[in-house]
Design a protein around this motif. Structure first.
Motif, PDB file in Angstrom:
ATOM      1  N   PRO A  84       0.786  -1.125  -0.191  1.00 15.95           N
ATOM      2  CA  PRO A  84       0.029  -0.144  -0.036  1.00 15.95           C
ATOM      3  C   PRO A  84       0.833   1.304  -0.160  1.00 15.95           C
ATOM      4  N   ILE A 112      -3.748   5.949   1.648  1.00 14.22           N
ATOM      5  CA  ILE A 112      -4.385   4.816   1.770  1.00 14.22           C
ATOM      6  C   ILE A 112      -5.692   4.582   1.159  1.00 14.22           C
ATOM      7  N   TRP A 153      -5.257   4.126  -2.671  1.00 14.68           N
ATOM      8  CA  TRP A 153      -4.592   2.723  -2.877  1.00 14.68           C
ATOM      9  C   TRP A 153      -6.175   1.732  -2.963  1.00 14.68           C
ATOM     10  N   LEU A 194      -6.814  -1.115   8.260  1.00 15.02           N
ATOM     11  CA  LEU A 194      -6.567  -1.425   6.893  1.00 15.02           C
ATOM     12  C   LEU A 194      -6.944  -2.966   6.644  1.00 15.02           C
TER      13      LEU A 194
END
Lengths: 233, 272
Positions: free
Chosen positions: A26, A30, A33, A70
């Motif tokens: 990543p 973020i 991405w 994440l």
């Protein structure tokens, strides 16, 4: 003497084994991405399903909480994270996947699940050659390909072929070509007096064959879903 | 070297038995030692046509089952001493015949005769297949009409697949014999012509036997037509056919209409 055989204790054996995993790297931000991941998934859903994924977090700086966020974000997309890389294990939530090290790059064979395997071209169609006349009551079935008869096909005989049928004598019996759904199959004969002609299930009986064609060289072929019988000249 | 000949047709009533008797007698008249074997178990006729019905003691089934010896069942013709008959049983049916029984009898007959002529029953069942099973040559009898020709075609297919010779990969020699050829109807185009028949069957022609009262007269007195009236048209055609079977080349005689005499026409009688 009292000899007792001690049951051997099973020693727990540890073995090492390496596996190939995809590595995600990543980048910041973020959110961008993740959008890219979404775009990939939109093109081929299930692309990552069931595949081991390792997150390489070297390029981003995330807190323990950020990493957890994440990972759960990826899980909602059906991506299961097998391990983490490029991050200090200290202070990470123990519920997170373990931190891996010593990974080596390798070429992963790209197997696209959506692609249908290209079939090798079929071998040249085989054919059956009959040197003798086919007599009344005989039935020749050859679903693999063409049937060629050098003599005549008697009244009450039957030829069934997966491909085309060629008769170099008089065709007095029944001829059924293309029985496996081959609508390009044809029936050829030197002299037509057939009782029945059929190609891929479409048929005509002797009554339907025009009187002008009788005893002439002729061929039968499929024009859409109409069986046509035309002179061979 | 003995030859086993089957006279067959598929269809009934075309003249198998008449032809068996006539060809058998014609070959015997040439000095060959001949046996005619009736395979029509249950519906035997050959003994009648040969005029031997009152001398039948043992039959094919008796020999096949070992009840009688071959020499006890064979009947010698009263007119020709080289002509013999092996009759069928009238009281049994075709299931009484076994492949082994037929094989042994045919093998035995081969050692004793020059010609073994098997008169096949009609149909394509057991009796007909066993009659042709051990044959070297076949005479396929047909009338000049479509159903008979189609059945003959079927029988030729069986000769090429179900005989011992065919199973060994050899060719069984086949001839077509056209019987009951009506010259008047042929002239009017009411029958299949010879060329059409030969084109359909694609085997060599052995002979053309005209439709004739002589054939009927001969069977009524229990005599092969070639013996009863050797000068008649059908007898001459059978004698020629027998010569062709023997390997001679004989010109084919296509029967023509015989002129009716004035008295015949006056009385409205049919000429032969």
């Amino acid at each position: 003497m009292d000899a007792k055989v001690e049951p051997q204790r099973q020693v727990m054996r540890l073995r090492g084994r390496s596996y190939v995993a995809f590595v995600f790297s990543p980048f910041m931000p973020i959110m961008n991405w993740l959008e890219e991941i979404d775009a990939t998934l939109a093109q081929s859903p299930g692309f990552f399903a069931g595949r081991p994924i390792v997150l390489d977090l070297a390029a981003v700086e995330l807190s323990s909480h950020g990493v957890a966020h994440l990972v759960s974000n990826l899980e909602t997309r059906g991506i299961r994270v097998l391990g983490l890389e490029g991050i200090e294990p200290d202070g990470l939530d123990p519920k997170l996947p373990p931190v891996l090290s010593g990974g080596r790059g390798c070429v992963v064979e790209q197997v696209e699940p959506k692609k249908v395997e290209v079939q090798p071209p079929p071998p040249p169609a085989p054919s059956l050659l009959l040197r003798n006349p086919v007599r009344s009551g005989q039935r020749i079935v050859y679903t693999e390909g063409d049937v060629t008869v050098l003599g005549s096909v008697g009244s009450g005989a039957e030829i069934v072929a997966g491909g085309s049928i060629h008769v170099y004598g008089t065709l007095r019996g029944r001829a059924m070509a293309g029985i496996n759904g081959n609508s390009d199959a044809r029936i050829y004969c030197q002299k037509i007096e057939a009782e029945l002609l059929a190609i891929d299930g479409y048929y005509q009986t002797a009554e339907d064959i025009g009187e002008t064609l009788r005893r002439q060289p002729a061929q039968a072929w499929l024009d859409g879903d109409i069986l046509r019988i035309t002179p061979l000249n | 070297m003995a030859k086993v000949l089957v006279v067959t047709s598929g269809k009934g009533g075309v003249g198998k038995t008449t032809s068996t008797a006539a060809l058998g007698a014609a070959l015997a008249q040439r000095g060959e030692k001949v046996v005619v074997v009736d395979f029509d178990v249950g519906l035997r006729n050959l003994d009648l046509i040969m005029g031997a019905e009152r001398r039948v003691v043992f039959d094919l089934i008796n020999v096949a089952q070992g009840v009688a010896k071959l020499s006890q069942a064979l009947i010698r013709d009263k007119r020709l001493e080289s002509l013999w008959l092996l009759p069928a049983s009238q009281t049994r049916d075709k299931d009484a015949l076994t492949d082994e029984g037929v094989r042994d009898i045919i093998a035995d007959l081969r050692t004793k005769f020059d010609w073994v002529i098997c008169d096949s029953p009609a149909g394509i069942e057991r009796g007909a297949t066993l009659a042709m099973r051990y044959a070297d040559e076949a005479v396929v009898v047909t009338n000049p009409e479509v159903s008979s020709v189609r059945d003959a075609d079927r029988i030729i297919g069986m000769l090429d697949s179900k005989t011992v010779k065919a199973e060994k990969g050899e060719q069984i020699k086949k001839h077509v014999l056209i019987t009951r050829y009506d010259t008047g109807r042929a002239a009017r185009g009411e029958m299949l012509n010879i060329d059409d028949i030969l084109e359909i069957l694609a085997i060599p022609l052995l002979g053309i036997i005209p439709e004739s009262q002589d054939v009927l007269k001969a069977s009524n007195v229990g005599s092969p037509v070639t013996l009863n009236n050797a000068a008649s048209q059908p007898a001459r055609a059978y004698i020629d056919a027998a010569r062709r079977l023997g390997g001679e080349t004989v010109d084919m005689m296509v029967p023509t209409e015989q002129r009716r005499g004035f008295m015949d026409r006056l009385l409205g009688r049919r000429a032969a």
